[in-house]
Write a protein that holds these residues in place. Structure first.
Motif, PDB file in Angstrom:
ATOM      1  N   CYS A  43       0.817  -1.214   0.000  1.00 53.43           N
ATOM      2  CA  CYS A  43       0.000   0.000   0.000  1.00 53.43           C
ATOM      3  C   CYS A  43       0.854   1.271   0.000  1.00 53.43           C
ATOM      4  O   CYS A  43       1.442   1.641   1.019  1.00 53.43           O
ATOM      5  N   GLY A  44       0.886   1.943  -1.144  1.00 55.15           N
ATOM      6  CA  GLY A  44       1.654   3.180  -1.265  1.00 55.15           C
ATOM      7  C   GLY A  44       1.182   4.283  -0.332  1.00 55.15           C
ATOM      8  O   GLY A  44       1.986   5.010   0.254  1.00 55.15           O
ATOM      9  N   TRP A  45      -0.147   4.439  -0.194  1.00 61.71           N
ATOM     10  CA  TRP A  45      -0.679   5.479   0.706  1.00 61.71           C
ATOM     11  C   TRP A  45      -0.353   5.170   2.162  1.00 61.71           C
ATOM     12  O   TRP A  45      -0.156   6.080   2.968  1.00 61.71           O
ATOM     13  N   CYS A  46      -0.265   3.885   2.507  1.00 64.23           N
ATOM     14  CA  CYS A  46       0.129   3.497   3.869  1.00 64.23           C
ATOM     15  C   CYS A  46       1.570   3.933   4.138  1.00 64.23           C
ATOM     16  O   CYS A  46       1.884   4.463   5.209  1.00 64.23           O
ATOM     17  N   HIS A  47       2.431   3.725   3.151  1.00 63.42           N
ATOM     18  CA  HIS A  47       3.828   4.139   3.304  1.00 63.42           C
ATOM     19  C   HIS A  47       3.924   5.661   3.407  1.00 63.42           C
ATOM     20  O   HIS A  47       4.720   6.183   4.187  1.00 63.42           O
ATOM     21  N   LYS A  48       3.106   6.375   2.625  1.00 68.26           N
ATOM     22  CA  LYS A  48       3.089   7.843   2.716  1.00 68.26           C
ATOM     23  C   LYS A  48       2.627   8.298   4.099  1.00 68.26           C
ATOM     24  O   LYS A  48       3.162   9.255   4.650  1.00 68.26           O
ATOM     25  N   MET A  49       1.644   7.610   4.665  1.00 70.44           N
ATOM     26  CA  MET A  49       1.150   7.945   6.006  1.00 70.44           C
ATOM     27  C   MET A  49       2.274   7.803   7.023  1.00 70.44           C
ATOM     28  O   MET A  49       2.498   8.681   7.855  1.00 70.44           O
TER      29      MET A  49
END
Length: 185
Positions: A55-61
């Motif tokens: 999950c890219g958005w998880c990594h951004k979070m």
């Protein structure tokens, strides 16, 4: 003598790596119980992030929350923990047992990830990542903020932080600015 010591050290290291690799993933219950204990001891709330390795958005979070300008603001107010869900078939072994059931309990199973919760030291739900019409209860399904990047999402995220922490308006603004800046990276 040196050769024997080197051989024994190498064997011990290989044994440690093998044993560590075979340890099962902790259950959601154990992770949360540890977080509740720490939150009680440190007088903080628990910030739970449901995520997956893909999950890219998880990594951004995680990147935004661990940003040099934000990290202390979060760690001074929250015990932050992660629960792994929705992994691909080849990485199912990374999932925390019981995490998917918890995600379903809080109506996040059809919302996408990251999905997050703020709980008190006793596990009572204080807030989550769903935007809802003002005045509705936490039982009312809403729209997942996930990674807050839009103006509306940032405002909703800041409101959650405001009601569950001791963050000042200036600190909340800084967090909002950093999330916007880091969204495109």
């Amino acid at each position: 003598m040196k050769l024997r010591t080197l051989f024994m050290t190498t064997c011990a290291l290989l044994l440690f790596i093998t044993v560590k690799a075979q340890q099962p993933v902790k259950s959601a219950d154990i992770i949360l119980q540890d977080a509740y204990k720490k939150a009680a001891k440190e007088k903080k709330k628990v910030f739970v992030i449901f995520h997956a390795s893909w999950c890219g958005w998880c990594h951004k979070m995680d990147t935004a929350m661990n940003d040099a300008k934000c990290k202390k603001l979060f760690t001074d107010n929250y015990v932050i923990t992660h629960l792994t869900v929705l992994e691909s078939d080849k990485h199912k072994d990374l999932e925390n047992p019981g995490a998917m059931e918890l995600l379903k309990k809080y109506h996040g199973d059809k919302q996408g990830i990251p999905f997050w919760l703020v709980l008190d030291k006793n596990g009572k739900l204080l807030a989550d990542s769903q935007m809802r019409p003002e005045g509705t209860s936490l039982d009312t399904p809403g729209q997942n903020i996930g990674y807050p990047g839009s103006k509306e999402e940032i405002a909703a995220f800041q409101q959650v932080l405001k009601t569950t922490s001791a963050l000042s308006e200036k600190e909340l603004s800084l967090i909002g600015e950093r999330f916007v800046e880091l969204k495109g990276k």
